[in-house]
Design an enzyme around this catalytic site. Structure first.
Site, PDB file in Angstrom:
ATOM      1  CB  ILE A 103      28.180 -49.152 -35.897  1.00 40.33           C
ATOM      2  CG1 ILE A 103      29.085 -49.453 -34.707  1.00 40.33           C
ATOM      3  CG2 ILE A 103      26.881 -49.942 -35.783  1.00 40.33           C
ATOM      4  CD1 ILE A 103      28.500 -49.035 -33.366  1.00 40.33           C
ATOM      5  CD1 TRP A 160      28.599 -51.740 -51.530  1.00 38.55           C
ATOM      6  CD2 TRP A 160      27.610 -49.818 -50.984  1.00 38.55           C
ATOM      7  NE1 TRP A 160      27.262 -51.881 -51.782  1.00 38.55           N
ATOM      8  CE2 TRP A 160      26.619 -50.720 -51.463  1.00 38.55           C
ATOM      9  CE3 TRP A 160      27.206 -48.546 -50.582  1.00 38.55           C
ATOM     10  CZ2 TRP A 160      25.272 -50.387 -51.547  1.00 38.55           C
ATOM     11  CZ3 TRP A 160      25.867 -48.214 -50.657  1.00 38.55           C
ATOM     12  CH2 TRP A 160      24.914 -49.123 -51.142  1.00 38.55           C
ATOM     13  CB  SER A 169      24.061 -55.313 -46.873  1.00 35.34           C
ATOM     14  OG  SER A 169      24.180 -55.554 -48.265  1.00 35.34           O
ATOM     15  CD  GLU A 180      24.937 -58.652 -53.626  1.00 33.68           C
ATOM     16  OE1 GLU A 180      25.832 -58.042 -54.248  1.00 33.68           O
ATOM     17  OE2 GLU A 180      24.595 -59.815 -53.892  1.00 33.68           O
ATOM     18  CD  GLN A 181      25.709 -51.774 -47.421  1.00 33.92           C
ATOM     19  OE1 GLN A 181      25.800 -52.078 -46.233  1.00 33.92           O
ATOM     20  NE2 GLN A 181      25.218 -50.623 -47.817  1.00 33.92           N
ATOM     21  CB  CYS A 210      14.175 -38.724 -49.762  1.00 32.73           C
ATOM     22  SG  CYS A 210      13.535 -40.296 -49.132  1.00 32.73           S
TER      23      CYS A 210
END
Length: 389
Positions: free
Chosen positions: A175, A179, A200, A202-203, A355
């Site tokens: 889930i 890529w 996504s 693109e993914q 981050c």
């Protein structure tokens, strides 16, 4: 403290005393000599911070109003002092509005589920291909025995497969497949058949290309629409997009899809305490509608649905992972600079470094939970590193 909420004229070149004091409490000096000191080029920085706090801090950096040689350490120092509580008066109305927004609306509903894919993951594979390791793993690596990003990500994948006790011929559901790095690894090394899902486009396109010739299917679908049963389920770095209002639906879906004797590995960022809102800068520019869970929220949602077989925290490894990504991003930026703006470059750098500071401060955790149904009879033994040959 009433002066916090008063407008500060950006034409003034002297920083407001309240900001000087707040930063000093964190060991940060405005225009000071240390690499973690903020260097202000434009006094509009002060207005931005005083009016919008973390959102203003990030936006003013994107605009080039200030710099910092060690931005990650500066953010770590700010977060280590829990300044969000101290400066609540800076933007009280804005912060209250964010809390109400999260409480009243399902920001991760099916209708909004693809929004993060469109805004973040679909910006262009060229950025991610250059920033990440060769398998394009966009989640925390495991650095205990690794000395480079590629090895740390391979060690993470191997550990996940061992924790899931994958066996040839089993069906694995992923889930949030990114890529296709984990799907390809599991199919090649453990002989499993994989269904990976993503929000996504693109993914999906790149994952299909990278998994060509393997027993891997990549679908563009929301987890709530899945059907069938699987021997094992894995979800890496996707739960942060589920949202508290959907935790029960998420785990109900996983329980419905998992065979009675199966295992489910959940890999997610966690918070040291319950947070009622996502950082407004991250929400606006990086991950819209995200929500980081705390341990209590997880256990409450799991109650009556799954047993916790193992809970592994290696959040400090995310600091090192993010710094490796940032180094790759900076090194390869000249290859793509003509396709993006300088403001995007500063935004992405701020994202990665802030981050890193978040995880270094220990506010951010990284958890891998191994879950099972009560119907499972085999004893589960915790696993960490792969065996040493």
């Amino acid at each position: 403290m009433n002066s916090i909420s008063q407008p500060y004229l950006s034409e003034r070149n002297v920083p407001p005393p309240i900001l000087v004091e707040l930063f000093a409490n964190c060991g940060i000096e405005i225009n000071g000599p240390q690499p973690w000191d903020i260097q202000v080029h434009n006094p509009k920085t002060y207005d931005a911070i005083l009016s919008k706090w973390s959102l203003g801090l990030g936006e003013s950096y994107m605009d080039g109003y200030w710099d910092c040689a060690q931005l990650d350490e500066m953010i770590c120092r700010l977060l280590s002092q829990d300044l969000n509580e101290t400066v609540h008066g800076f933007a009280r109305i804005r912060m209250v509005g964010e809390v109400i927004r999260a409480k009243l609306f399902n920001l991760q509903s099916k209708e909004r589920a693809f929004q993060v894919g469109e805004q973040h993951y679909d910006i262009g594979n060229d950025i991610f291909e250059r920033m990440l390791d060769p398998r394009m793993m966009y989640s925390c690596a495991y650095w205990e025995k690794a000395n480079n990003l590629a090895q740390a990500q391979d060690d993470k994948l191997e550990m996940i497969c061992r924790k899931l006790e994958l066996k040839a011929g089993e069906k694995l559901l992923e889930i949030g497949c990114g890529w296709g790095g984990l799907a390809a690894y599991a199919a090649k090394n453990y002989g499993v058949e994989v269904l990976g899902i993503t929000v996504s486009k693109e993914q999906q396109a790149l994952a299909q290309e990278r998994c060509r010739g393997l027993p891997v299917t990549i679908e563009l679908i929301d987890y709530r629409d899945l059907q069938g049963t699987f021997d094992k389920i894995v979800s890496v770095g996707m739960f942060e997009h589920v949202g508290e209002k959907n935790y029960l639906a998420y785990f109900d879906a996983a329980k419905r899809l998992l065979k009675d004797n199966g295992l489910f590995l959940l890999h997610t960022i966690g918070s040291d305490v319950e947070v009622t809102r996502t950082d407004p800068w991250i929400d606006r520019y990086i991950f819209p509608n995200g929500k980081i869970p705390c341990s209590a929220e997880l256990t409450k949602a799991l109650d009556g649905r799954f047993l916790i077989e193992d809970w592994h925290n290696f959040g400090q490894d995310y600091d090192k992972t993010l710094l490796a990504w940032h180094a790759n991003f900076v090194q390869t930026w000249p290859q793509v600079a003509s396709e993006y703006s300088e403001r995007f470059y500063r935004m992405w750098s701020y994202y990665l470094l802030s981050c890193a500071g978040f995880f270094r401060s220990r506010q951010g955790q990284l958890w891998q939970l191994v879950l099972s149904k009560r119907s499972r009879r085999e004893v589960y033994r915790s696993k960490r590193l792969k065996p040493i040959n």
